[in-house]
Design a protein around this motif. Sequence first.
Motif, PDB file in Angstrom:
ATOM      1  N   LYS A 161     -66.949 -10.789   8.225  1.00 24.19           N
ATOM      2  CA  LYS A 161     -68.247 -11.430   8.029  1.00 24.19           C
ATOM      3  C   LYS A 161     -68.622 -12.278   9.246  1.00 24.19           C
ATOM      4  CE  LYS A 161     -70.765 -14.037   4.534  1.00 24.19           C
ATOM      5  NZ  LYS A 161     -70.671 -14.694   3.222  1.00 24.19           N
ATOM      6  N   LYS A 162     -67.646 -12.930   9.833  1.00 27.78           N
ATOM      7  CA  LYS A 162     -67.885 -13.766  11.012  1.00 27.78           C
ATOM      8  C   LYS A 162     -68.380 -12.916  12.187  1.00 27.78           C
ATOM      9  CE  LYS A 162     -65.693 -17.809  13.023  1.00 27.78           C
ATOM     10  NZ  LYS A 162     -64.474 -18.603  13.139  1.00 27.78           N
ATOM     11  N   VAL A 163     -67.750 -11.764  12.385  1.00 23.24           N
ATOM     12  CA  VAL A 163     -68.158 -10.840  13.453  1.00 23.24           C
ATOM     13  C   VAL A 163     -69.563 -10.301  13.176  1.00 23.24           C
ATOM     14  CG1 VAL A 163     -67.620  -8.630  14.552  1.00 23.24           C
ATOM     15  CG2 VAL A 163     -65.774 -10.213  13.985  1.00 23.24           C
ATOM     16  N   ALA A 164     -69.821  -9.952  11.918  1.00 24.16           N
ATOM     17  CA  ALA A 164     -71.127  -9.412  11.538  1.00 24.16           C
ATOM     18  C   ALA A 164     -72.228 -10.458  11.710  1.00 24.16           C
ATOM     19  CB  ALA A 164     -71.095  -8.924  10.098  1.00 24.16           C
ATOM     20  N   LEU A 165     -71.910 -11.720  11.430  1.00 21.55           N
ATOM     21  CA  LEU A 165     -72.894 -12.796  11.606  1.00 21.55           C
ATOM     22  C   LEU A 165     -73.281 -12.959  13.073  1.00 21.55           C
ATOM     23  CD1 LEU A 165     -71.632 -15.505   9.097  1.00 21.55           C
ATOM     24  CD2 LEU A 165     -73.881 -14.450   9.116  1.00 21.55           C
ATOM     25  N   LYS A 166     -72.306 -12.809  13.972  1.00 23.02           N
ATOM     26  CA  LYS A 166     -72.591 -12.908  15.409  1.00 23.02           C
ATOM     27  C   LYS A 166     -73.502 -11.775  15.859  1.00 23.02           C
ATOM     28  CE  LYS A 166     -68.566 -15.499  16.919  1.00 23.02           C
ATOM     29  NZ  LYS A 166     -67.337 -15.527  17.696  1.00 23.02           N
ATOM     30  N   LYS A 167     -73.237 -10.557  15.372  1.00 22.07           N
ATOM     31  CA  LYS A 167     -74.090  -9.414  15.719  1.00 22.07           C
ATOM     32  C   LYS A 167     -75.501  -9.607  15.168  1.00 22.07           C
ATOM     33  CE  LYS A 167     -70.615  -5.760  16.082  1.00 22.07           C
ATOM     34  NZ  LYS A 167     -70.132  -4.512  15.467  1.00 22.07           N
ATOM     35  N   ALA A 168     -75.575 -10.080  13.919  1.00 19.70           N
ATOM     36  CA  ALA A 168     -76.874 -10.312  13.281  1.00 19.70           C
ATOM     37  C   ALA A 168     -77.660 -11.380  14.044  1.00 19.70           C
ATOM     38  CB  ALA A 168     -76.684 -10.739  11.827  1.00 19.70           C
ATOM     39  N   LYS A 169     -76.953 -12.395  14.517  1.00 20.31           N
ATOM     40  CA  LYS A 169     -77.593 -13.481  15.274  1.00 20.31           C
ATOM     41  C   LYS A 169     -78.222 -12.959  16.560  1.00 20.31           C
ATOM     42  CE  LYS A 169     -76.659 -18.072  17.110  1.00 20.31           C
ATOM     43  NZ  LYS A 169     -75.680 -19.163  17.193  1.00 20.31           N
ATOM     44  N   THR A 170     -77.481 -12.131  17.297  1.00 19.92           N
ATOM     45  CA  THR A 170     -78.016 -11.595  18.555  1.00 19.92           C
ATOM     46  C   THR A 170     -79.216 -10.684  18.298  1.00 19.92           C
ATOM     47  OG1 THR A 170     -76.392  -9.808  18.524  1.00 19.92           O
ATOM     48  CG2 THR A 170     -75.847 -11.734  19.844  1.00 19.92           C
ATOM     49  N   LEU A 171     -79.133  -9.856  17.248  1.00 22.82           N
ATOM     50  CA  LEU A 171     -80.257  -8.971  16.912  1.00 22.82           C
ATOM     51  C   LEU A 171     -81.505  -9.770  16.520  1.00 22.82           C
ATOM     52  CD1 LEU A 171     -78.555  -6.121  14.865  1.00 22.82           C
ATOM     53  CD2 LEU A 171     -79.611  -5.919  17.100  1.00 22.82           C
ATOM     54  N   MET A 172     -81.309 -10.826  15.722  1.00 21.92           N
ATOM     55  CA  MET A 172     -82.438 -11.642  15.278  1.00 21.92           C
ATOM     56  C   MET A 172     -83.071 -12.412  16.438  1.00 21.92           C
ATOM     57  SD  MET A 172     -81.453 -13.226  11.615  1.00 21.92           S
ATOM     58  CE  MET A 172     -81.393 -12.258  10.143  1.00 21.92           C
ATOM     59  N   ILE A 173     -82.239 -12.966  17.314  1.00 23.82           N
ATOM     60  CA  ILE A 173     -82.767 -13.711  18.462  1.00 23.82           C
ATOM     61  C   ILE A 173     -83.564 -12.780  19.374  1.00 23.82           C
ATOM     62  CG2 ILE A 173     -82.114 -14.955  20.571  1.00 23.82           C
ATOM     63  CD1 ILE A 173     -79.876 -16.278  18.929  1.00 23.82           C
ATOM     64  N   ASN A 174     -83.034 -11.587  19.641  1.00 23.44           N
ATOM     65  CA  ASN A 174     -83.747 -10.615  20.479  1.00 23.44           C
ATOM     66  C   ASN A 174     -85.088 -10.221  19.858  1.00 23.44           C
ATOM     67  OD1 ASN A 174     -81.710 -10.644  22.370  1.00 23.44           O
ATOM     68  ND2 ASN A 174     -80.692  -8.838  21.541  1.00 23.44           N
ATOM     69  N   ASP A 175     -85.083 -10.019  18.551  1.00 22.36           N
ATOM     70  CA  ASP A 175     -86.307  -9.662  17.846  1.00 22.36           C
ATOM     71  C   ASP A 175     -87.323 -10.803  17.905  1.00 22.36           C
ATOM     72  OD1 ASP A 175     -87.726  -7.696  16.240  1.00 22.36           O
ATOM     73  OD2 ASP A 175     -87.505  -9.103  14.579  1.00 22.36           O
ATOM     74  N   TYR A 176     -86.841 -12.026  17.753  1.00 28.24           N
ATOM     75  CA  TYR A 176     -87.711 -13.210  17.798  1.00 28.24           C
ATOM     76  C   TYR A 176     -88.326 -13.378  19.189  1.00 28.24           C
ATOM     77  CZ  TYR A 176     -89.085 -18.106  18.008  1.00 28.24           C
ATOM     78  OH  TYR A 176     -89.789 -19.276  18.198  1.00 28.24           O
ATOM     79  N   LEU A 177     -87.524 -13.201  20.220  1.00 23.78           N
ATOM     80  CA  LEU A 177     -87.995 -13.397  21.587  1.00 23.78           C
ATOM     81  C   LEU A 177     -88.993 -12.312  22.030  1.00 23.78           C
ATOM     82  CD1 LEU A 177     -84.733 -14.618  23.333  1.00 23.78           C
ATOM     83  CD2 LEU A 177     -86.715 -15.990  22.689  1.00 23.78           C
ATOM     84  N   THR A 178     -88.898 -11.127  21.457  1.00 25.35           N
ATOM     85  CA  THR A 178     -89.872 -10.073  21.788  1.00 25.35           C
ATOM     86  C   THR A 178     -91.232 -10.341  21.146  1.00 25.35           C
ATOM     87  OG1 THR A 178     -89.119  -8.712  19.956  1.00 25.35           O
ATOM     88  CG2 THR A 178     -88.182  -8.233  22.122  1.00 25.35           C
ATOM     89  N   GLY A 179     -91.264 -11.217  20.148  1.00 23.55           N
ATOM     90  CA  GLY A 179     -92.534 -11.569  19.505  1.00 23.55           C
ATOM     91  C   GLY A 179     -92.893 -10.697  18.320  1.00 23.55           C
ATOM     92  N   LYS A 180     -91.984  -9.821  17.911  1.00 20.58           N
ATOM     93  CA  LYS A 180     -92.237  -8.978  16.739  1.00 20.58           C
ATOM     94  C   LYS A 180     -91.982  -9.788  15.467  1.00 20.58           C
ATOM     95  CE  LYS A 180     -90.694  -4.629  18.794  1.00 20.58           C
ATOM     96  NZ  LYS A 180     -89.663  -3.592  18.697  1.00 20.58           N
TER      97      LYS A 180
END
Length: 160
Positions: A131-150
């Motif tokens: 779960k800890k590893v999955a949370l890190k992956k989810a965090k990077t995906l969410m931050i990238n999505d947020y920064l693209t403005g979608k």
Amino acid sequence: INAENMGRKKRKKKKKKKGKVTPQEQGKKFLKPGKVVLVLQGKFAGRKAVIIRAADGNKTRKYGHCILAGISKYPQRVTRKTTARKAAMKSRVKPFIKTYNWNHIMPTRYALDIDFRSFINGSVVADPTKKKVALKKAKTLMINDYLTGKNRWFYNKLKF
């Protein structure tokens, strides 16, 4: 014609429905992976999340439930004055991964097209190290999505 029934119309009996639609059967229609939901109960009440997997029930959970990935801590507002370092700090997102009962979530009309299914499943939710590893992956995906403005609505805090 009887004197009692004079001037009265015959009433038709209503047919009874064979069976009520259970919440599990209803849930299949609209609780699909990628759908954005609002969490109604628990620690993350009022937060937005995305359905990763939906299930009617299994041996451990005999009720309809979903695995959700959501935002525990929303990104802060960035203005023109903020420096690049401060903007990077404020653009952070803290995710959560959790299993929720269908009764404790409210679906929205929105959908999110981030692929969490590739690394989040039932075994990840149960095992703390995975779960800890999955949370890190989810965090990077969410931050990238947020920064693209979608999907701006997903990353804004609900005001109520």
